[in-house]
Design a protein around this motif. Structure first.
Motif, mmCIF file in Angstrom:
data_model
loop_
_atom_site.group_PDB
_atom_site.id
_atom_site.type_symbol
_atom_site.label_atom_id
_atom_site.label_comp_id
_atom_site.label_asym_id
_atom_site.label_seq_id
_atom_site.Cartn_x
_atom_site.Cartn_y
_atom_site.Cartn_z
ATOM 1 N N VAL A 29 -6.052 -11.340 61.729
ATOM 2 C CA VAL A 29 -7.240 -10.598 61.299
ATOM 3 C C VAL A 29 -7.372 -9.289 62.066
ATOM 4 O O VAL A 29 -7.587 -8.231 61.473
ATOM 5 C CB VAL A 29 -8.514 -11.462 61.465
ATOM 6 N N SER A 30 -7.245 -9.336 63.377
ATOM 7 C CA SER A 30 -7.479 -8.125 64.165
ATOM 8 C C SER A 30 -6.354 -7.117 64.018
ATOM 9 O O SER A 30 -6.594 -5.937 63.773
ATOM 10 C CB SER A 30 -7.703 -8.467 65.640
ATOM 11 N N TYR A 31 -5.115 -7.568 64.135
ATOM 12 C CA TYR A 31 -3.987 -6.635 64.048
ATOM 13 C C TYR A 31 -3.608 -6.358 62.594
ATOM 14 O O TYR A 31 -3.401 -5.214 62.215
ATOM 15 C CB TYR A 31 -2.789 -7.196 64.821
ATOM 16 N N GLY A 32 -3.536 -7.422 61.803
ATOM 17 C CA GLY A 32 -3.128 -7.271 60.417
ATOM 18 C C GLY A 32 -4.135 -6.493 59.584
ATOM 19 O O GLY A 32 -3.814 -5.466 58.986
ATOM 20 N N ALA A 33 -5.372 -6.989 59.553
ATOM 21 C CA ALA A 33 -6.389 -6.345 58.712
ATOM 22 C C ALA A 33 -6.874 -5.033 59.317
ATOM 23 O O ALA A 33 -7.205 -4.105 58.583
ATOM 24 C CB ALA A 33 -7.563 -7.290 58.506
ATOM 25 N N GLY A 34 -6.920 -4.947 60.619
ATOM 26 C CA GLY A 34 -7.434 -3.745 61.254
ATOM 27 C C GLY A 34 -6.429 -2.624 61.410
ATOM 28 O O GLY A 34 -6.809 -1.459 61.483
ATOM 29 N N ILE A 35 -5.124 -2.955 61.442
ATOM 30 C CA ILE A 35 -4.112 -1.930 61.692
ATOM 31 C C ILE A 35 -3.048 -1.897 60.597
ATOM 32 O O ILE A 35 -2.849 -0.867 59.955
ATOM 33 C CB ILE A 35 -3.462 -2.147 63.078
ATOM 34 N N LEU A 36 -2.359 -3.015 60.383
ATOM 35 C CA LEU A 36 -1.230 -3.017 59.450
ATOM 36 C C LEU A 36 -1.637 -2.776 58.002
ATOM 37 O O LEU A 36 -0.996 -2.012 57.292
ATOM 38 C CB LEU A 36 -0.471 -4.340 59.551
ATOM 39 N N SER A 40 -4.430 -0.231 52.640
ATOM 40 C CA SER A 40 -4.682 -0.927 51.376
ATOM 41 C C SER A 40 -6.080 -1.541 51.346
ATOM 42 O O SER A 40 -6.704 -1.606 50.285
ATOM 43 C CB SER A 40 -3.619 -1.987 51.121
ATOM 44 N N LEU A 41 -6.590 -1.966 52.497
ATOM 45 C CA LEU A 41 -7.942 -2.536 52.538
ATOM 46 C C LEU A 41 -9.017 -1.466 52.407
ATOM 47 O O LEU A 41 -10.146 -1.772 52.008
ATOM 48 C CB LEU A 41 -8.153 -3.317 53.841
ATOM 49 N N ASP A 42 -8.691 -0.240 52.737
ATOM 50 C CA ASP A 42 -9.676 0.837 52.634
ATOM 51 C C ASP A 42 -10.082 1.124 51.192
ATOM 52 O O ASP A 42 -11.096 1.777 50.958
ATOM 53 C CB ASP A 42 -9.164 2.114 53.295
ATOM 54 N N ALA A 43 -9.336 0.624 50.236
ATOM 55 C CA ALA A 43 -9.706 0.796 48.825
ATOM 56 C C ALA A 43 -10.938 -0.037 48.482
ATOM 57 O O ALA A 43 -11.643 0.254 47.519
ATOM 58 C CB ALA A 43 -8.544 0.403 47.929
ATOM 59 N N ILE A 44 -11.227 -1.056 49.285
ATOM 60 C CA ILE A 44 -12.390 -1.924 49.078
ATOM 61 C C ILE A 44 -13.496 -1.458 50.011
ATOM 62 O O ILE A 44 -13.266 -1.215 51.195
ATOM 63 C CB ILE A 44 -12.024 -3.389 49.374
ATOM 64 N N LYS A 45 -14.708 -1.346 49.484
ATOM 65 C CA LYS A 45 -15.853 -0.916 50.297
ATOM 66 C C LYS A 45 -16.712 -2.129 50.655
ATOM 67 O O LYS A 45 -16.932 -3.012 49.835
ATOM 68 C CB LYS A 45 -16.714 0.094 49.538
ATOM 69 N N LEU A 46 -17.211 -2.149 51.882
ATOM 70 C CA LEU A 46 -18.120 -3.197 52.348
ATOM 71 C C LEU A 46 -19.292 -2.501 53.024
ATOM 72 O O LEU A 46 -19.127 -1.915 54.099
ATOM 73 C CB LEU A 46 -17.413 -4.144 53.325
ATOM 74 N N GLY A 47 -20.442 -2.544 52.393
ATOM 75 C CA GLY A 47 -21.612 -1.868 52.944
ATOM 76 C C GLY A 47 -21.434 -0.365 53.001
ATOM 77 O O GLY A 47 -21.985 0.289 53.880
ATOM 78 N N GLY A 48 -20.659 0.184 52.092
ATOM 79 C CA GLY A 48 -20.423 1.621 52.061
ATOM 80 C C GLY A 48 -19.283 2.086 52.948
ATOM 81 O O GLY A 48 -18.946 3.262 52.957
ATOM 82 N N PHE A 49 -18.693 1.183 53.704
ATOM 83 C CA PHE A 49 -17.586 1.527 54.598
ATOM 84 C C PHE A 49 -16.293 0.919 54.072
ATOM 85 O O PHE A 49 -16.302 -0.159 53.493
ATOM 86 C CB PHE A 49 -17.848 1.014 56.021
ATOM 87 N N PRO A 50 -15.165 1.582 54.301
ATOM 88 C CA PRO A 50 -13.879 0.999 53.903
ATOM 89 C C PRO A 50 -13.630 -0.317 54.639
ATOM 90 O O PRO A 50 -13.946 -0.453 55.826
ATOM 91 C CB PRO A 50 -12.857 2.048 54.324
ATOM 92 N N LEU A 51 -13.091 -1.309 53.924
ATOM 93 C CA LEU A 51 -12.901 -2.639 54.497
ATOM 94 C C LEU A 51 -11.956 -2.622 55.698
ATOM 95 O O LEU A 51 -12.182 -3.345 56.673
ATOM 96 C CB LEU A 51 -12.393 -3.607 53.425
ATOM 97 N N GLY A 52 -10.913 -1.806 55.673
ATOM 98 C CA GLY A 52 -10.001 -1.715 56.812
ATOM 99 C C GLY A 52 -10.707 -1.208 58.059
ATOM 100 O O GLY A 52 -10.506 -1.718 59.162
ATOM 101 N N PHE A 53 -11.561 -0.218 57.882
ATOM 102 C CA PHE A 53 -12.359 0.299 58.999
ATOM 103 C C PHE A 53 -13.305 -0.775 59.518
ATOM 104 O O PHE A 53 -13.463 -0.961 60.720
ATOM 105 C CB PHE A 53 -13.147 1.538 58.550
ATOM 106 N N TRP A 54 -13.940 -1.512 58.595
ATOM 107 C CA TRP A 54 -14.888 -2.562 58.986
ATOM 108 C C TRP A 54 -14.195 -3.631 59.809
ATOM 109 O O TRP A 54 -14.723 -4.069 60.831
ATOM 110 C CB TRP A 54 -15.546 -3.170 57.744
ATOM 111 N N PHE A 55 -13.005 -4.073 59.370
ATOM 112 C CA PHE A 55 -12.279 -5.082 60.140
ATOM 113 C C PHE A 55 -11.891 -4.552 61.514
ATOM 114 O O PHE A 55 -11.958 -5.269 62.507
ATOM 115 C CB PHE A 55 -11.018 -5.545 59.400
ATOM 116 N N ALA A 56 -11.480 -3.308 61.584
ATOM 117 C CA ALA A 56 -11.077 -2.740 62.868
ATOM 118 C C ALA A 56 -12.261 -2.619 63.817
ATOM 119 O O ALA A 56 -12.109 -2.793 65.030
ATOM 120 C CB ALA A 56 -10.430 -1.373 62.653
ATOM 121 N N GLN A 57 -13.443 -2.335 63.298
ATOM 122 C CA GLN A 57 -14.607 -2.106 64.152
ATOM 123 C C GLN A 57 -15.420 -3.365 64.416
ATOM 124 O O GLN A 57 -15.877 -3.574 65.534
ATOM 125 C CB GLN A 57 -15.513 -1.034 63.527
#
Length: 86
Positions: A29-36, A40-57
């Motif tokens: 979750v932390s390395y895969g979704a947040g970095i790798l 591709s996850l940034d195409a999905i929005k969560l609360g107005g933020f890209p999902l990849g950014f949300w996982f990283a933060q």
């Protein structure tokens, strides 16, 4: 005495297996979704933020806290299974 040693060995093997599984989930979750897979996850929005950014933060922190509670529950069951719950 040997059966107590066998019980303790089996207990720690199962404990280490739980640790490896849970830490692997956290790493994925932390390395895969947040970095790798961030791009591709940034195409999905969560609360107005890209999902990849949300996982990283925040997402990896939430998952880590959830995994702590899962570990506590697993260890309580493991303690009861091997008679270490007194």
């Amino acid at each position: 005495m040997n059966s107590d040693q066998d019980k303790a060995t089996a207990y720690w093997k199962e404990n280490l297996r739980y640790l490896l599984i849970l830490l692997s989930i956290w790493f994925a979750v932390s390395y895969g979704a947040g970095i790798l897979f961030k791009e591709s996850l940034d195409a999905i929005k969560l609360g107005g933020f890209p999902l990849g950014f949300w996982f990283a933060q925040q997402g990896s922190i939430y998952v880590f806290v959830i995994l702590i509670f899962v570990y506590v529950r697993l260890m309580n069951k493991l303690d009861k299974k091997y008679g270490y719950d007194q």
